[in-house]
Enzyme design. Structure first.
Site, short mmCIF file in Angstrom:
data_model
loop_
_atom_site.label_atom_id
_atom_site.label_comp_id
_atom_site.label_asym_id
_atom_site.label_seq_id
_atom_site.Cartn_x
_atom_site.Cartn_y
_atom_site.Cartn_z
N LYS A 227 31.23 3.23 39.26
CA LYS A 227 30.95 3.08 40.81
C LYS A 227 29.61 4.02 41.25
CE LYS A 227 34.26 0.38 41.04
NZ LYS A 227 34.71 0.60 39.62
N GLU B 71 31.34 -5.41 43.28
CA GLU B 71 30.98 -4.52 42.23
C GLU B 71 30.58 -5.36 40.96
OE1 GLU B 71 34.67 -2.95 40.53
OE2 GLU B 71 35.76 -4.81 40.07
N LYS C 282 35.80 4.92 46.82
CA LYS C 282 36.00 4.38 45.58
C LYS C 282 35.95 5.46 44.40
CE LYS C 282 35.03 -0.32 46.74
NZ LYS C 282 34.43 -1.67 45.94
N ARG D 21 31.26 -9.67 35.10
CA ARG D 21 31.53 -10.57 36.05
C ARG D 21 31.35 -9.66 37.57
NH1 ARG D 21 37.15 -10.13 36.54
NH2 ARG D 21 36.78 -8.87 38.47
N SER E 279 38.45 -9.98 33.02
CA SER E 279 39.56 -10.81 33.11
C SER E 279 39.30 -12.34 33.71
CB SER E 279 41.01 -10.05 33.39
OG SER E 279 40.92 -10.12 34.67
N ASN F 192 31.35 -5.89 37.13
CA ASN F 192 32.17 -5.53 35.91
C ASN F 192 31.46 -5.38 34.47
OD1 ASN F 192 34.86 -5.02 37.63
ND2 ASN F 192 34.11 -7.05 37.87
N GLU G 23 38.75 0.90 37.26
CA GLU G 23 38.87 -0.50 37.18
C GLU G 23 40.09 -0.81 37.22
OE1 GLU G 23 36.02 -2.02 37.20
OE2 GLU G 23 34.46 -0.46 36.75
N GLY G 24 40.32 -2.18 37.79
CA GLY G 24 41.72 -2.68 37.63
C GLY G 24 42.46 -2.63 38.92
N ARG H 6 39.60 -15.22 43.65
CA ARG H 6 40.86 -14.71 43.72
C ARG H 6 40.87 -14.67 45.30
NH1 ARG H 6 39.47 -9.27 40.95
NH2 ARG H 6 37.41 -10.07 41.40
#
Length: 554
Positions: A389, A224, A443, A208, A231, A226, A447-448, A530
């Site tokens: 990253k 970014e 950064k 993603r 998810s 992923n 992740e998350g 989002r």
């Protein structure tokens, strides 16, 4: 990768990753008594106004009236302006929209585990609540939508090419390895695979890529890419369906065309990619192993994929934690991975991306076991590292993309979406960030969501690192901060709606499957939108910082 950990990783309710990156801001999980009561819109909104007076929400009346009984005060000109100001929606209509959206969510599986229910992350069907969502879709120019979709297969190919260059991955992350224990352990497993000559002939990536539309430049810039535990492929398509349903049902009152919301088939497309990989493994009795966290309140997002695999392809999947895999797993003499007596064709990671997923050596043994086996890993350890990253920052350097891609047009398209990315050994970038900390984000290799550093904390962290003279700086990268346009919207969480000024991030799902020299699949698979309160830095839905949304093309 290729542009910074999306500070929006997942949906608020302390669901796990991603995967997903925004930072807390709604903090509505404190609404315990209101959240656990029966749905009474007027009562909940009154409670919200007293608990959060800054929202200035008008209480909604009970949602029992029919659509025909709703009388709105909107004239034709105001209808045209609704997309830019959902706060102008008549209160009676708003009440009906919220009520019907909550009913739809409950009936169609737009649900997550309730953090107030102790067993909600362990037992399906216990302690379910609707996933936090935006009541109506967010507008996006169609040209930027097409751009993001066109980039998906190019990024897929880039990930695959980079993953095959073990020396590049090890060299680029060598300094990070010294100061980041988690990345160091991942690199150790990768190094072990290089030493034993382990090759992944069949490579599956479910990715993603996350973007924001920068207000000043009107450029779509990548946050970014992923490569592990991406998810909301399961729930994001439910939100698109919800919004299409609402726009269709209330077309007379809202004036929007539901066909302007792109069809979102992320769940079925991810399941199709997993099924194709299972087919390539060529063992009809094998299963798909879904690696999960011990308490997974976002389990329904994952179950949508498993259910599709079973219903559409008759492929069985099992869910196991890393600790369970360590206890129940073994590799046969021919490299076959067996877990709890089942032969595993595909390992699909929905855990394993964060240090907290490895509380003991048991979890690390499980990760190594799976990597050493002949099962198809999604992602492989090399794909995982490609999404870090530091690799993202390295690929943004001049002439690095040319090392992996041949097509000049593809390279130009990628560079056009790159935000500014710098290593902390770039003294000019560090100097500028200290002087203008609000223009940068720091950064780490995480992740998350909830891990990034913003504002004055950027300056303080950089100054501290300079004074200490340690190598800790290698654990971070600097990224240009992107400032998307804020808009007025309505967010719904725990059965309560809130009028907010918000910003959004677009994630494009994609799948890549290759068997040796043959590319079997390389396609865009759907999207995740989002939305978070504009005052929030981070953006994870599962981390509690954002809500799920959909697109309205303009």
């Amino acid at each position: 990768m290729v542009a910074g950990c999306s500070s929006w990783s997942s949906i608020s309710l302390s669901l796990p990753h991603h995967h997903c990156c925004f930072s807390s801001t709604l903090q509505l999980h404190h609404l315990k008594s209101a959240s656990n009561s029966l749905l009474t819109p007027s009562t909940r909104l009154s409670y919200a106004n007293s608990y959060f007076p800054k929202f200035s929400m008008s209480p909604l009346k009970s949602g029992t009236g029919s659509t025909e009984e709703i009388k709105t005060t909107q004239d034709k000109s105001s209808v045209k302006n609704l997309m830019s100001d959902f706060h102008a929606i008549d209160s009676e209509l708003l009440q009906k929209l919220v009520y019907d959206a909550l009913v739809w969510s409950s009936l169609h599986g737009l649900v997550v585990g309730d953090r107030n229910s102790q067993r909600s992350g362990l037992m399906p069907g216990v302690g379910m609540v609707h996933a936090p969502f935006a009541l109506l879709p967010n507008s996006l120019p169609e040209s930027h939508w097409k751009q993001a979709c066109e980039l998906a297969p190019i990024f897929n190919e880039l990930v695959d090419r980079v993953s095959l260059d073990g020396k590049f991955l090890q060299d680029t992350l060598s300094r990070t390895k010294k100061v980041d224990a988690f990345t160091s352990r991942i690199l150790d497993i990768h190094s072990r695979m290089l030493q034993i000559g382990k090759k992944e002939d069949i490579r599956l990536g479910l990715h993603r890529s996350d973007y924001m539309l920068d207000e000043k430049t009107n450029l779509l810039l990548q946050i970014e890419l992923n490569t592990i535990s991406c998810s909301f492929s399961g729930l994001s398509c439910r939100v698109s369906e919800l919004h299409r349903s609402l726009l269709s049902q209330y077309r007379e009152h809202l004036g929007f065309d539901p066909e302007r919301i792109p069809i979102n088939t992320s769940a079925s497309n991810f399941a199709k990619a997993l099924a194709k990989a299972w087919t390539e493994y060529n063992n009809p009795s094998a299963i798909v192993l879904v690696v999960v966290q011990p308490e997974e309140r976002n389990m329904y997002d994952q179950h949508w994929l498993s259910a599709t695999l079973k219903e559409k392809y008759n492929i069985t999947s099992i869910r196991k934690t890393l600790a369970e895999i360590d206890a129940q797993g073994k590799i046969l003499s021919d490299g076959t991975l067996q877990v709890d007596g089942e032969t595993v064709a595909v390992v699909y990671f929905r855990a394993g991306y964060a240090p907290t997923d490895y509380p003991s050596e048991s979890e690390w043994r499980a990760r190594l076991l799976m990597e050493e086996s002949s099962a198809i890993k999604c992602p492989s350890i090399a794909y995982h590292l490609t999404g870090t990253k530091k690799i993202q920052q390295e690929l943004a350097k001049p002439n690095i993309l040319e090392r992996f891609l041949d097509n000049k047009d593809d390279i130009a398209k990628l560079r056009a979406c790159f935000a500014g990315l710098w290593s902390l050994d770039d003294s000019n970038a560090v100097k500028n960030a200290i002087e203008q900390p609000g223009a940068y984000v720091m950064k780490p290799q995480r992740e998350g969501g909830g891990n990034n550093i913003y504002g004055d904390d950027v300056r303080e962290t950089l100054v501290r690192l300079q004074k200490e003279g340690s190598e800790e700086e290698a654990a971070y990268i600097l990224m240009q901060r992107i400032f998307p346009t804020a808009f007025r919207t309505i967010l719904v969480r725990d059965g309560i709606c809130y009028k907010e000024h918000a910003i959004s991030e677009l994630g494009i799902f994609s799948a890549y499957l290759r068997n040796k020299e043959k590319v079997i699949s390389n396609e865009q698979c759907g999207y995740l939108m989002r939305t978070k309160v504009s005052s929030s830095n981070e953006g994870g839905v599962a981390a509690g910082f954002a809500v799920l949304d959909s697109l309205y093309l303009t």
